[in-house]
Design an enzyme around this catalytic site. Sequence first.
Site, short mmCIF file in Angstrom:
data_model
loop_
_atom_site.label_atom_id
_atom_site.label_comp_id
_atom_site.label_asym_id
_atom_site.label_seq_id
_atom_site.Cartn_x
_atom_site.Cartn_y
_atom_site.Cartn_z
N ASP A 81 0.82 -1.22 0.00
CA ASP A 81 0.00 0.00 0.00
C ASP A 81 0.85 1.26 0.00
OD1 ASP A 81 0.96 -0.35 2.57
OD2 ASP A 81 -0.98 -0.55 3.52
N ASN A 85 -7.66 -2.32 14.12
CA ASN A 85 -9.06 -2.64 13.78
C ASN A 85 -9.14 -3.86 12.86
OD1 ASN A 85 -8.08 -1.64 11.40
ND2 ASN A 85 -9.48 0.10 11.25
N HIS A 87 -7.25 -4.31 10.14
CA HIS A 87 -6.94 -4.07 8.72
C HIS A 87 -5.64 -4.76 8.32
CE1 HIS A 87 -4.89 0.07 9.62
NE2 HIS A 87 -3.94 -0.77 9.31
C1 GLP Z 1 -0.58 0.61 8.78
C2 GLP Z 1 -0.24 -0.13 7.46
C3 GLP Z 1 -0.41 -1.62 7.62
C4 GLP Z 1 0.21 -2.03 8.94
C5 GLP Z 1 -0.62 -1.50 10.07
C6 GLP Z 1 -0.06 -1.82 11.45
O1 GLP Z 1 -1.69 1.44 8.67
N1 GLP Z 1 -0.95 0.28 6.30
O2 GLP Z 1 0.20 -2.27 6.52
O3 GLP Z 1 0.25 -3.43 9.03
O4 GLP Z 1 -0.86 -0.12 9.93
O5 GLP Z 1 1.00 -1.00 11.77
P1 GLP Z 1 1.96 -1.27 12.97
O6 GLP Z 1 2.79 -2.46 12.60
O7 GLP Z 1 2.79 -0.03 13.09
O8 GLP Z 1 1.12 -1.52 14.17
#
Ligand code: GLP
Length: 243
Positions: free
Chosen positions: A67, A136, A138
């Site tokens: 992304d 959440n 995602h």
């Molecule tokens: C972001 C990214 C995701 C990532 C997620 C968790 O928004 N788009 O690809 O996995 O958040 O992030 P973190 O690993 O910093 O908790």
Amino acid sequence: MKIIKTADYNEMSRKAANIIAAQMILKPNSVLGLATGSSPIGTYQELVKKNVAGDIDFSDITTVNLDEYRGLPRDNDQSYYYFMNDNLFNHVNIDKERTHVPNGMVADADKECGDYEALIKELGGVDLQLLGLGHNGHIGFNEPSEEFDKVTHCVDLQESTIEANKRFFASIDDVPRQAYTMGIGTIMAAKKILVVVSGADKAEIVKKAFTGPVTPHVPASILQMHPDVTVVCDAAAYSKIEA
Ligand code: GLP
């Protein structure tokens, strides 16, 4: 789905890097799907060490990232393009021409997303997709919704995601409101999937996503349906499953 529990973030990172290294050794021209966020940073550091030690070779590796924020220039230090160079590509023997991140500066979302999806197909698909997990549920930037989005598309980020990601920006107003992301179908088409999750703040969503019902309200729950998923999870993130 295999869940590997580790003592802490460092062990999670070493184990995840070992799995990616094994993939690279067995198939030196692998297509790796890569992720950003704080979860995979340690994994990338371990991969750099292995590359410097001569144990893994990136010269025939191709990468496609999950992304990118829409509207953020690639030289902005919060763009995912910048993140990947900074955390991995600048430190290993990869051919940058073979590294791909959606281009958030292409204003025509349909064109950029369509081209990105076509690129992944042309490359023959993803051999191993690395994922983090949002609070959440995602994955990539596939936010909870009424249905699973199939292909690469433009999303409106949810308030909770903007809130979670504001720590990386000067202020919450600087966090982009939209992103381009691989779809759930794109992610599920990967031959293997590796998820890294760490920290007590992820314990609730780990339990929901990996032991709860499969629903687009928890996008990562779909991973339960994939034939080859490994979750490497530290003890804190695993704690609600055991409770
Ligand atoms: C972001 C990214 C995701 C990532 C997620 C968790 O928004 N788009 O690809 O996995 O958040 O992030 P973190 O690993 O910093 O908790």
